[in-house]
Design an enzyme around this catalytic site. Structure first.
Site, PDB file in Angstrom:
ATOM      1  N   ALA A 110      -0.081  -1.371   4.336  1.00 56.36           N
ATOM      2  CA  ALA A 110      -0.082  -2.753   3.856  1.00 56.36           C
ATOM      3  C   ALA A 110       1.165  -3.088   3.064  1.00 56.36           C
ATOM      4  O   ALA A 110       1.612  -4.233   3.044  1.00 56.36           O
ATOM      5  CB  ALA A 110      -1.317  -2.994   2.980  1.00 56.36           C
ATOM      6  N   CYS A 111       1.737  -2.106   2.402  1.00 59.26           N
ATOM      7  CA  CYS A 111       2.794  -2.332   1.413  1.00 59.26           C
ATOM      8  C   CYS A 111       4.179  -2.430   2.048  1.00 59.26           C
ATOM      9  O   CYS A 111       4.616  -1.495   2.734  1.00 59.26           O
ATOM     10  CB  CYS A 111       2.765  -1.192   0.396  1.00 59.26           C
ATOM     11  SG  CYS A 111       4.145  -1.204  -0.761  1.00 59.26           S
TER      12      CYS A 111
END
Length: 371
Positions: free
Chosen positions: A80-81
């Site tokens: 996600a990052c």
């Protein structure tokens, strides 16, 4: 034995209770102030998001404390990052898959930060979304367990990427901009020659890359967060205006370069650092962070072309992009922005094919051809 009058005993006991109550009130108030999910300090009247500095800043190099060795280091990331995504791209571009294994945490960030996936998790696709596989970490449930193992008094944030030295039980670095540069060169003696020749930070472009990094980071990479986490109208408007002025700047640059990459015919660090924000822009940032002056697919044709080429034609970019993690993390972890944790269905698809356009763009192109 000295006898203390009952009245004095009661007074002392009452004082101690009051003192204890005050202590716990202050302690819990402090804990509330420092919650992992408080992206802007509750008492910060500016309403501006201020990103903290990474705490571990060591470097892998020959003859140093952390020498380049196959299998010695483990990379912890979140799909996600965007900061962690940089490291996955660089790792694959440089052919380090067999040199540096990685684990991705689950996409959900709760009060204890990033957690490792369990056998019961069926909602987090992608390679290596598993429990911590490092020997001795069998009971670790959260990324923070690694930080406390390294430093029981650690007071910073528990961030990805985290590059961990398995042999020494130490964190090398949790600063993505420095991890990717380690990957560029420090393992060149133990990788295939074809990967050794890939120059992501070439000498002749370093000054241009550094200048680009400066405003790309402040205005775009971090700019989406400054916009989304702002807690005042003034902070939001300031950040989102700067963000789109800088996207306009990228669009102009890409319209004037031969491409297909940011600085011409070869992929560089500039592509890696910009891509991880742009690939999340339409899927999440437009709605979740209110960066909605324009989207990429209909508002920035040159950026859109550059993005799709990387995603579809360069495996290191497309294969490391997991939209389920991206969409679910932001919308289900940032409850101060999205309290009901509802993840929007669109946009569908999250990224268009190289030869595909949104209907409005198709129409405009068709009309232009008729003239």
């Amino acid at each position: 034995m000295l006898s203390i009058p009952i009245r004095i005993q009661a007074t002392v006991l009452a004082f101690k209770k009051t003192e204890a109550r005050a202590f716990f009130t202050k302690t819990f108030a402090k804990m509330a102030e420092n919650k992992i999910t408080d992206w802007v300090a509750p008492n910060d009247k500016s309403g501006e998001f201020k990103r903290g500095q990474s705490q571990f800043r060591n470097f892998i190099k020959k003859g140093g404390e952390f020498p380049p060795e196959k299998g010695r280091y483990h990379l912890y990331v979140s799909y996600a990052c965007p900061w962690a995504h940089r490291t996955l791209i660089a790792r694959q571009l440089k052919g380090l898959e067999e040199i540096i294994p990685f684990t991705s945490v689950h996409w959900h960030m709760g009060s204890k930060g990033w957690r490792f996936a369990t056998s019961e998790d069926k909602d987090a696709p992608g390679a290596n979304v598993v429990a911590d596989p490092v020997e001795g970490h069998e009971k670790y449930q959260h990324l923070r367990d690694i930080y406390f193992q390294v430093d029981p008094e650690y007071k910073g944030r528990f961030t990805v990427p985290t590059l961990y030295d398995v042999k020494q039980g130490k964190i090398v670095s949790n600063e993505s901009s420095e991890i990717i540069r380690m990957f560029y060169t420090e393992f060149d003696d133990i990788i295939d020659e074809k990967y050794r020749n890939i120059q992501l930070y070439p000498t002749e472009l370093q000054s241009e890359i550094e200048a680009t990094n400066e405003w790309t980071y402040n205005d775009i990479n971090n700019g989406v967060y400054k916009s989304g986490f702002a807690t005042t109208e003034e902070a939001y408007t300031k950040a989102v205006t700067i963000l789109f002025n800088s996207l306009d700047r990228v669009e102009k640059h890409l319209s004037e370069t031969e491409g297909p990459y940011y600085f011409g015919n070869n992929i560089t660090e500039a592509d890696i650092r910009l891509y991880t924000t742009i690939v999340r822009f339409d899927a999440v940032y437009v709605q979740h962070f209110k960066t909605n002056i324009r989207d990429i697919r209909s508002g920035y044709p040159y950026i859109h072309r550059w993005l799709r080429n990387l995603y579809w034609n360069v495996p290191a970019f497309g294969e490391t992009t997991e939209f389920t993690h991206i969409k679910c993390h932001y919308t289900k972890s940032h409850t101060q922005i999205n309290p009901h944790s509802i993840t929007p269905v669109g946009p569908e698809p999250p990224i268009l094919r190289v030869d595909e356009e949104v209907p409005a763009v198709k129409f405009a192109l068709a009309m232009r051809e008729k003239k």
